[in-house]
Design a protein around this motif. Structure first.
Motif, PDB file in Angstrom:
ATOM      1  N   ILE A   1      -3.054  17.727  27.781  1.00  7.07           N
ATOM      2  CA  ILE A   1      -3.052  17.217  26.418  1.00  7.07           C
ATOM      3  C   ILE A   1      -3.301  18.371  25.461  1.00  7.07           C
ATOM      4  O   ILE A   1      -4.267  19.118  25.610  1.00  7.07           O
ATOM      5  N   ASP A   2      -2.423  18.503  24.493  1.00  5.78           N
ATOM      6  CA  ASP A   2      -2.482  19.579  23.491  1.00  5.78           C
ATOM      7  C   ASP A   2      -2.832  18.992  22.134  1.00  5.78           C
ATOM      8  O   ASP A   2      -2.138  18.085  21.653  1.00  5.78           O
TER       9      ASP A   2
ATOM     10  N   ALA B   1       0.859  14.752  24.908  1.00  4.29           N
ATOM     11  CA  ALA B   1       0.458  14.615  26.306  1.00  4.29           C
ATOM     12  C   ALA B   1       1.684  14.809  27.192  1.00  4.29           C
ATOM     13  O   ALA B   1       2.780  14.349  26.860  1.00  4.29           O
ATOM     14  N   VAL B   2       1.497  15.505  28.317  1.00  4.12           N
ATOM     15  CA  VAL B   2       2.570  15.740  29.280  1.00  4.12           C
ATOM     16  C   VAL B   2       2.042  15.472  30.677  1.00  4.12           C
ATOM     17  O   VAL B   2       0.970  15.969  31.054  1.00  4.12           O
ATOM     18  N   LEU B   3       2.774  14.678  31.432  1.00  6.48           N
ATOM     19  CA  LEU B   3       2.473  14.444  32.848  1.00  6.48           C
ATOM     20  C   LEU B   3       3.459  15.226  33.700  1.00  6.48           C
ATOM     21  O   LEU B   3       4.675  15.189  33.448  1.00  6.48           O
TER      22      LEU B   3
ATOM     23  N   GLY C   1       1.720  23.660  29.634  1.00  2.00           N
ATOM     24  CA  GLY C   1       0.865  24.693  30.206  1.00  2.00           C
ATOM     25  C   GLY C   1      -0.504  24.155  30.586  1.00  2.00           C
ATOM     26  O   GLY C   1      -1.089  24.558  31.598  1.00  2.00           O
ATOM     27  N   THR C   2      -1.031  23.238  29.790  1.00  2.00           N
ATOM     28  CA  THR C   2      -2.333  22.659  30.102  1.00  2.00           C
ATOM     29  C   THR C   2      -2.246  21.743  31.317  1.00  2.00           C
ATOM     30  O   THR C   2      -3.181  21.661  32.113  1.00  2.00           O
ATOM     31  N   ALA C   3      -1.121  21.063  31.491  1.00  2.00           N
ATOM     32  CA  ALA C   3      -0.925  20.272  32.706  1.00  2.00           C
ATOM     33  C   ALA C   3      -0.896  21.168  33.942  1.00  2.00           C
ATOM     34  O   ALA C   3      -1.449  20.824  34.993  1.00  2.00           O
TER      35      ALA C   3
END
Length: 456
Positions: free
Chosen positions: A37-38, A46-48, A441-443
């Motif tokens: 989550i950015d 949010a990216v899964l 990138g955070t994922a």
């Protein structure tokens, strides 16, 4: 780590003016997924991803004008969790979050904010720079009106300080720290990317004595762990409310620019990543760290290499003062990027610059403005490209590897004309990152786990 006292409830439902859209991939739900989550300056995403690092689902929320504060963050986080498709929620393994660097707030022992957040560019710390000079060594990165340490010292001088600290301990939390707290319930935990501008020493992985042994500051300093470190499991109430795997790990996060770098695909010394969002942030992979506060240069640890760079206040925020997204697309199509502009702008949204010039009084240079909007936009874009080139040249002059290639991330990566203009001024290939979203990138960080000091 000490758990926060008090209630363990689902996130709040405060009303905000936020628009959102989901982008389901249509693929079958994998056995395991990881969530990044950015939180940026204008919205949250949010990216899964699955085990193959492919994106399975994403969602974007836009903050209403003037609504970038902790209540909006809390509501946005709630909405993003609620939006995760049910076919993925039982398979969620870990969550990591990023936030804007040096965006901070103070919380009480319940994790409730006792102040409004001070955003990354808030420069009220200029009132305490003389005090910073008595604490930190000359030339240290905290000698900046926007540093986290300057913000903390400014808070301590406010009349309400005694009221804030009377009833319970006060916790200094970065944006990503506080959002993660809402998920895992642990107060006083940060990561060494976010803690850099507080004064944390990323070479020795410890607070320096001048900070860690300062009796007025040490009790307020968060515990610092490597980005990606599991801090705790998701609160049981949240797991129940959103149908999430109750064993979901909540990991220490990172900053938005580091997250964009992790998403970029850059791996070798000399490769740079420019994040073109509301601001312009450059990062260069180097075999040597460089620190020089005179030009706002600082280094983040990344395994055996270093991310050296800085953040300029130029960027999309300037463009939005003059043009809508549709205007930018329409006018950019009329620009010939091979032809230099005759305008010599230094585009800033307001007075003050951090990098490659470190001058809190620097005035925007946006005159003369031609009647032709195409020429005006070309001048703005070229001015930003010159600031980017000046930044990379400055890094090399201070001892980094020379630039060989630039990956581009952020909203500006969608502008093909700007990409071509930047390639002409930088003199190296400029390509769009395979993944341009910091949330991706955070994922990856959530999936890969702790980013240990010398191990990557």
């Amino acid at each position: 780590m000490t758990a926060a006292k008090g209630r363990s409830t689902s996130l709040g439902q405060e009303h905000t003016s936020i628009e959102g859209s989901g982008v389901p991939s249509g693929a079958a739900a994998p056995a395991s997924v990881w969530l990044g989550i950015d939180f940026g300056t204008s919205g949250a995403r949010a990216v899964l991803i699955g085990a193959d690092r492919c994106i399975r689902w994403s969602q974007h929320l836009t903050f209403a004008p003037g609504q970038n504060h902790y209540k909006t963050w809390k509501t946005s986080l709630d909405r993003l969790l609620a939006a995760i498709p049910t076919e993925f929620t039982p398979h969620l393994q870990a969550i990591a979050l990023n936030g804007t660097s040096s965006t901070v707030l103070l919380c009480n022992d319940w994790g409730e904010p006792v102040t409004e957040a001070l955003l990354y560019h808030d420069d009220r710390g200029k009132a305490v720079l003389d005090q910073v000079a008595t604490i930190a060594p000359p030339g240290h990165r905290v000698h900046s009106s926007t540093s986290t340490l300057a913000k903390l010292l400014w808070w301590q001088q406010q009349p309400d300080w005694s009221r804030w600290t009377a009833a319970s301990p006060v916790y200094l939390l970065h944006q990503a720290d506080w959002l993660a707290f809402l998920l895992h319930g642990q107060l006083g935990v940060s990561d060494y990317h976010n803690a850099l501008k507080l004064g944390y020493d990323v070479e020795s992985l410890a607070y320096p004595d001048w900070l860690g042994q300062n009796p007025n500051l040490a009790p307020l300093l968060p515990q610092v762990v490597p980005p990606g470190t599991p801090v705790g499991r998701i609160r049981s109430t949240l797991a129940h409310t959103y149908g999430l795997n109750p064993h979901t790990r909540i990991c220490a996060g990172t900053t938005d620019s580091i997250a964009a770098f992790l998403a970029s695909g850059a791996r070798s010394p000399g490769q740079g990543v420019t994040s073109l969002g509301s601001t312009l942030v450059i990062k260069l992979l180097s075999r040597q760290p460089v620190e020089d506060n005179r030009w706002g240069i600082y280094s983040h640890r990344l395994g055996d290499l270093w991310l050296v760079g800085g953040a300029s206040n130029t960027g999309g925020a300037v463009l939005r003062q003059f043009f809508s997204p549709e205007d930018l697309r329409r006018l950019s199509a009329c620009i010939d990027p091979s032809q230099p502009s005759s305008l010599h702008y230094y585009p800033l949204p307001q007075p003050g610059e951090r990098f490659p010039l470190n001058d809190p009084q620097l005035q925007p240079r946006l005159d003369p403005r031609p009647q032709d909007d195409v020429a005006f936009l070309q001048g703005l874009l070229e001015g930003m490209a010159r600031i980017e080139a000046l930044g990379y040249d400055l890094l090399a002059d201070r001892g980094t590897d020379r630039l060989t290639q630039v990956y581009t991330a952020g909203g500006g990566a969608e502008n093909e004309v700007w990409m071509a203009m930047r390639e002409r001024l930088l003199g190296v290939p400029v390509i769009r990152s395979p993944h341009t979203e910091a949330a991706y990138g955070t994922a990856l960080l959530a999936q890969q786990g702790p980013m240990e000091g010398g191990d990557g």
